[in-house]
Structure formats: structure tokens, C-alpha cells
Design a protein around this motif. Structure first.
Motif, PDB file in Angstrom:
ATOM      1  N   ALA A   1       0.843  -1.209   0.000  1.00 19.54           N
ATOM      2  CA  ALA A   1       0.000   0.000   0.000  1.00 19.54           C
ATOM      3  C   ALA A   1       0.875   1.255   0.000  1.00 19.54           C
ATOM      4  O   ALA A   1       0.590   2.225  -0.723  1.00 19.54           O
ATOM      5  CB  ALA A   1      -0.920  -0.016   1.218  1.00 19.54           C
TER       6      ALA A   1
ATOM      7  N   LEU B   1      -4.446   5.842   2.286  1.00 15.86           N
ATOM      8  CA  LEU B   1      -4.143   4.490   2.772  1.00 15.86           C
ATOM      9  C   LEU B   1      -5.035   4.233   3.994  1.00 15.86           C
ATOM     10  O   LEU B   1      -5.024   5.010   4.945  1.00 15.86           O
ATOM     11  CB  LEU B   1      -2.664   4.424   3.139  1.00 15.86           C
ATOM     12  CG  LEU B   1      -2.027   3.065   3.329  1.00 15.86           C
ATOM     13  CD1 LEU B   1      -0.507   3.171   3.141  1.00 15.86           C
ATOM     14  CD2 LEU B   1      -2.325   2.452   4.671  1.00 15.86           C
TER      15      LEU B   1
ATOM     16  N   PHE C   1      -5.089  -1.062   2.742  1.00 23.78           N
ATOM     17  CA  PHE C   1      -5.385  -0.946   1.310  1.00 23.78           C
ATOM     18  C   PHE C   1      -5.418   0.529   0.968  1.00 23.78           C
ATOM     19  O   PHE C   1      -5.260   1.391   1.843  1.00 23.78           O
ATOM     20  CB  PHE C   1      -6.720  -1.640   0.955  1.00 23.78           C
ATOM     21  CG  PHE C   1      -7.906  -1.131   1.722  1.00 23.78           C
ATOM     22  CD1 PHE C   1      -8.609  -0.016   1.285  1.00 23.78           C
ATOM     23  CD2 PHE C   1      -8.319  -1.757   2.880  1.00 23.78           C
ATOM     24  CE1 PHE C   1      -9.697   0.462   1.990  1.00 23.78           C
ATOM     25  CE2 PHE C   1      -9.416  -1.294   3.596  1.00 23.78           C
ATOM     26  CZ  PHE C   1     -10.104  -0.184   3.150  1.00 23.78           C
ATOM     27  N   VAL C   2      -5.619   0.831  -0.316  1.00 23.06           N
ATOM     28  CA  VAL C   2      -5.506   2.220  -0.766  1.00 23.06           C
ATOM     29  C   VAL C   2      -6.794   2.644  -1.481  1.00 23.06           C
ATOM     30  O   VAL C   2      -7.258   1.946  -2.385  1.00 23.06           O
ATOM     31  CB  VAL C   2      -4.305   2.368  -1.739  1.00 23.06           C
ATOM     32  CG1 VAL C   2      -4.238   3.773  -2.308  1.00 23.06           C
ATOM     33  CG2 VAL C   2      -2.997   2.035  -1.020  1.00 23.06           C
TER      34      VAL C   2
ATOM     35  N   ASP D   1      -6.689  -3.133  -3.406  1.00 31.43           N
ATOM     36  CA  ASP D   1      -6.361  -3.993  -2.269  1.00 31.43           C
ATOM     37  C   ASP D   1      -5.361  -5.025  -2.768  1.00 31.43           C
ATOM     38  O   ASP D   1      -5.700  -5.825  -3.650  1.00 31.43           O
ATOM     39  CB  ASP D   1      -7.641  -4.659  -1.748  1.00 31.43           C
ATOM     40  CG  ASP D   1      -7.368  -5.586  -0.564  1.00 31.43           C
ATOM     41  OD1 ASP D   1      -6.188  -5.901  -0.299  1.00 31.43           O
ATOM     42  OD2 ASP D   1      -8.340  -6.025   0.073  1.00 31.43           O
TER      43      ASP D   1
END
Lengths: 79, 502
Positions: free
Chosen positions: B172, B283, B291-292, B314
Motif C-alpha cells: 500500500a 491508505l 489498502f488504498v 487492495d
């Protein structure tokens, strides 16, 4: 070694600007029409003392909350 | 991932992707222990209309090579030191076109494949799938050299963790950093650096093989990589009402005061949107995963607040996935429970010192106050007050380099105001708080009627106002001499300057 194309630099300190005052800026930004004498130097000045105090309080609170949240970043492990 | 004859055929293999069997064959070729990221990448390429994949069979990838050097070269089992790079094209290509592509090749992007079962999907940039493109807001432009030809793809960088040297947090952080590298010219950091540079003193256990990063390690890592992050603890989101006319702050459901705010606090949404409007990925950390967020879509609903669907990358599931409900975030395929989100980490340019919330608060206060002060002399100003009274004024906040902001002003803004903004001295980055007419926005029409612009290097305790515009009039600061006021302008709404639809 002397530079062959660099004339001696005359320091400008203490000299009058070469451009006349009337030439500065006027051709770049147009004159603005007055709003019946209303001037706003800083929009914050439009707030009364109580409103300004509220703004300051809210900003202090936001900053404080940010500091508290950062301090509690904790030790979560992401993997 | 079968690594037999890994570097053959030389230099590349071309496959046409016409049938389900063709796609299944490609997926089977590179399937690892967790096939979902690969599967989703292929879905994205297929949705974009890919009909050809060209596989470079000995690609020296900076990221994989860094991982190889830092980890795999030290393992007993041999691993290839090169990767595969898959290029997707919309046009059906033939082998004799590879050295001189046709003009209409329709390049859709690339995927790096590591020779590893544990995490085959390396650096990947694919165009967002059709229908999602305008919702994706952190897109960057990536240039690729393909057999001597420069190709360009616009997409959001993605990578799967390799599960050895890097975990979800590393992946991430890399996604955010590669985005900043492409967007702002930040120095490139190869993937292994995200493990090797993490401060072990801020984590637990042995650094290798990695078990993940703590939030503090992640924050420190981003700081050392010139991308210091803003941090939000979801349990302690700012409680202030950012618009003085906004309704009360959200509360937990009745009788459930102890409920985690990640399950009810809708301020989470606005907090993410301010950064996504600026093109900055967010993030997100859950209890054990990262995850982003790379975008969002707004869907108006009759009589209710607009619904926001976020888009995420993800590393364990793939790129461009919709987040159905932030407050009840469950993966529909696996049932994995993302909720509640625990914290938001937003890697930012170094000189973006002012956070968005104080800017939004002061911008709201001053736009309303200026409209009140001017309404008798500038009748158009009253429209802003009427929108506030009717609950129809929204705020949209974003950051942008001042030069980008000035360059993007040809969006229906009055000529006089455009000239004043372009000639004004602004800080390198500015925060812009736009006043948005909700009804116009709902109808997809130009909807911005004013804005407040702030110096991004100013203090959160005293945001420095650079310009203030309400319908009919504007004020612009000057670094020397009195401000420019009153700048008269037409009251017509114009397009938002933030990234993506407002």
C-alpha cells in the motif's frame, strides 16, 4: 582572470528605482470600482469580536484534536 | 507460477485473447497461492477491451530486482532474477508488428509478473475499467518503453505483496509512493526499500521475513521517503462542525455509545474525499490489513444524503474494486470483514502543511460573512446566503499546486476573476474550498459559485487566506500593498477545479 563580457556591476543600493512609479503595475491590473466606500483589508475584519473568538476557539480545538489523534496512533500491525 | 524456461521464448510471446479459454490459459500460467489479484487485473484488462497480450520474458524490473537482491538471492531455492512484463492492447496484433506498432494499438497498460507463487503480481498500471474511469481520481501517467517505442498508460499503480519481503502495508505504501513519483517527480523507491528502510525499533519481531508494519513504522517510512503522511484515527475524527450551518455531528446508534465509530461516523467519508479530490491516495488501515483508496463516485438519492462509493486497490484482492458501504465494509466474494476502518494515512507533499479541515472551516465562515456584508451593494451575493438557508450549499475542498489551479481556470470562470487569479501571488500549493450548489451538482451542471483559497504553508491555527470569491465579488490578497477588492464578477456557476466530478 577578467571576464571578457561582464561589465562592472554597479550596486543599486540606495538608488532610486529606474521605473517611474506611474509605470508600475497599472498596465497589468485594472483599476477597481469602489463599493461606496466599503473596503476589506482582511475578510477576518468583517467578523465581530465574538465571532473571531469562536473561530479561534474552533481552530484551536481542531488542532488539539489532531494532536490527540496522532498521539493515539498506536501499535496496530498491518500485514 | 511455472518458472521452467522462464526467459523463453526470446524476446517475447504474443497471445491473442479472443475466448474465455484464452483468458483462463493466461490466468493459469501465472496463478499463485492467492489468485485473486491476478484474476482482477485480467478482468480489468478484459473490460478495457484487450485482445492481445505481449509477454516480455526477460524483463529486468527495478522492483522485483530489488526484492531478488534483498531476499530471494539469499534463499536456498533458486529463483529467476528477471520478471515477465505483460502488455495489453485493444488491437489484435501480429508478431511482425511488435517492433513497429500500428497507430491504433490501443495500449491498455502493463503488469509485471514475479516468478513467485506467493505474490506474482508486481508493479502494474492498467487503465481503469470503463464506467469507473471518472470515479478514479489518483490516476497518473506512466510511460513505458516497448521494444524501442514509447507507450503511455494512465492508471493507478497497483502491486501485490510478495508475502516474504513485503506485506500489505509495504504494498500500500509503495502504491502511494509510486503515484507521487509519477505525479510530482518524487525520487523512485524500489519495492525492497519499503522493507529494508522500515525502522525495526518501531515494530515487533524479526523484520525478515516480514510480518507487516506497525502504523508508526509506516508513518516513519513515508516521512523518510519525502512523503510525510497526515494521520486520522477513526475513533477520534475531528468533532468540529466544519461548516457553521451544517447539521449536528453524527452520533452512534441509540443505546450503542460504545460502538466503534468506523461503523457509524460518516465524517470518515468527507475526510477521505478532501484528499481524493486533490488526487492524493488514502491508505486505510483496518485492524490487521491495509489498502488504498483511489477514487469515489457520488450517487444522489431522493430525500437522503448522496451515497458515496469508494474505489480501492487492495493488494490481496486486486485493483479498482468498489467499496459498497464504508461503514459495513465486507468483501462480497470472500466475506472478508474490512470494517471497522481504524485509521487513515494520507501521504502528502512535504510543503502541504495546512490540513484541509481548518481551511474548510474558515473558508465557510468567511464566504458567508462576506456575502452578508456585501448583499446590499452586490445583490448577487445573496444567492449564496439563500443556498445556505435552504440547506443547498455544499463545500468541496481540494489541494492543488497553484500553477495547476491557475492553468485549470478556463472552466466557465468570469474573465475578470480569471485574470486576477492568474496574476496573483500564491503559495506553491493552495487549498481551495469551493461553494457548491447541490441542485446544480445533482443535475450535472456547473455548480461552483465561489471559493476561498488558502496558503498551504500557513498554520492550522491561523490559515492564511489568499483569495475569497462569492457570487458577484471577490477579494484577492497582495504580498505588497492593499488587497484587490472589490473585484466584480459575473455570478454564473462554473465547473469545479478538483479532480473528478464534484
Amino acid at each position: 582572470m577578467k571576464g571578457i563580457c561582464s561589465p562592472p556591476i554597479e550596486p543599486d543600493i540606495g538608488k532610486e528605482p529606474r521605473m517611474e512609479q506611474s509605470e508600475k503595475g497599472k498596465d497589468v491590473l485594472p483599476e477597481l470600482t469602489d463599493l461606496q466606500g466599503l473596503t476589506v483589508t482582511d475578510p477576518l475584519d468583517l467578523l465581530d469580536a465574538e465571532e473571531r473568538a469562536t473561530v479561534r476557539e474552533e481552530l484551536d480545538r481542531l488542532a488539539h484534536e489532531r494532536r490527540e489523534a496522532e498521539a493515539a496512533s498506536g501499535t496496530l500491525r498491518l500485514g | 507460477v511455472d518458472t521452467t524456461s522462464w526467459e523463453e521464448p526470446e524476446p517475447a510471446e504474443l497471445r491473442l485473447l479472443a475466448t474465455d479459454a484464452d483468458w483462463a490459459g493466461l490466468a493459469a500460467r501465472y496463478q499463485g497461492h492467492n489468485p485473486r489479484p491476478l484474476k482482477r487485473c485480467l478482468e480489468v484488462a478484459r473490460a478495457g477491451g484487450a485482445t492481445t497480450v505481449v509477454i516480455e520474458t526477460r524483463y529486468i524490473d527495478l522492483d522485483y530486482r530489488s526484492e531478488y537482491s534483498a531476499f530471494y538471492a539469499g534463499a536456498f531455492r533458486s529463483a529467476p532474477d528477471s520478471a515477465h512484463r505483460l502488455h495489453f492492447f485493444r488491437a489484435p496484433l501480429t508478431a511482425d508488428q511488435l517492433w513497429r506498432l500500428p497507430d491504433d494499438h490501443g495500449y491498455l497498460g502493463y503488469m509485471i509478473i514475479r516468478p513467485s507463487d506467493l505474490g506474482p503480481v508486481g508493479r502494474t498500471v492498467l487503465q481503469a475499467p470503463p464506467g469507473m474511469a471518472d470515479a478514479v481520481r489518483t490516476t497518473v501517467r506512466d510511460q513505458v518503453c516497448f521494444f524501442g517505442q514509447h507507450l503511455v498508460v494512465e492508471g493507478v499503480p497497483f502491486m501485490q505483496q510478495d508475502s516474504q519481503l513485503g506485506r500489505c502495508a509495504h504494498a500500500a505504501a509503495w502504491m502511494c509512493h509510486y503515484t507521487a513519483h509519477r505525479r510530482d517527480g518524487l525520487a523512485r523507491r524500489p519495492m525492497a526499500d519499503f522493507s529494508l528502510s522500515a525502522n525495526p525499533g518501531l515494530g515487533y519481531g524479526r523484520p525478515l521475513p516480514s510480518q507487516g508494519l506497525t502504523v508508526q513504522q509506516l508513518l516513519e517510512l513515508l516521512r523518510t521517503f519525502d512523503l510525510p503522511a497526515s494521520f486520522y484515527n477513526v475513533r477520534q475524527l475531528p468533532t468540529s462542525r466544519l461548516a457553521p450551518w451544517a447539521g449536528p455531528a453524527p452520533q452512534p446508534p441509540s443505546g450503542q455509545n460504545e460502538m466503534h465509530p468506523g461503523l457509524w461516523d460518516t465524517r470518515l467519508i468527507g475526510t477521505c474525499c478532501r484528499y481524493l479530490n486533490s488526487g492524493f491516495p488514502v491508505l486505510v488501515a483496518t485492524g490487521d490489513h491495509a489498502f488504498v483508496l483511489c477514487g469515489y463516485r457520488r450517487e444522489p438519492r431522493d430525500g437522503k444524503r448522496d451515497w458515496i462509493t469508494f474505489i480501492r486497490h487492495d493488494d490481496q484482492r486486486g485493483p479498482y474494486l468498489a467499496v459498497g458501504n464504508v461503514l459495513d465494509d465486507v468483501d462480497p466474494d470472500s466475506g472478508y470483514q474490512y470494517s471497522p476502518w481504524e485509521c487513515l494515512i494520507v501521504p502528502l507533499p512535504t510543503k502541504l502543511w495546512l490540513p484541509p479541515e481548518p481551511a474548510e472551516y474558515v473558508g465557510a465562515v468567511l464566504m458567508r460573512r462576506l456575502a452578508q456584508a456585501l448583499q446590499s451593494q452586490v445583490p448577487e451575493a445573496e444567492s449564496l446566503l439563500k443556498l445556505i438557508e435552504g440547506g443547498r450549499l455544499a463545500l468541496r475542498t481540494y489541494a492543488a499546486p497553484a500553477n495547476t489551479f491557475k492553468a485549470s481556470l478556463e472552466r466557465g470562470i468570469d474573465e475578470q476573476l480569471l485574470r486576477e487569479y492568474r496574476l496573483a501571488r500564491f503559495s506553491h500549493y493552495v487549498w481551495v474550498v469551493e461553494a457548491v450548489d447541490r441542485d446544480q451538482r445533482k443535475d450535472g451542471l456547473p455548480c461552483v459559485i465561489g471559493e476561498a483559497i488558502f496558503d498551504a504553508t500557513s498554520s492550522q491555527n491561523e490559515p492564511n487566506l489568499l483569495a475569497l470569491h462569492i457570487p458577484g465579488a471577490a477579494w484577492v490578497h497582495r504580498t505588497t500593498g492593499p488587497p484587490r477588492f472589490p473585484i466584480r464578477s459575473a455570478p454564473d456557476p462554473y465547473q469545479s477545479g478538483g479532480i473528478g466530478p464534484p
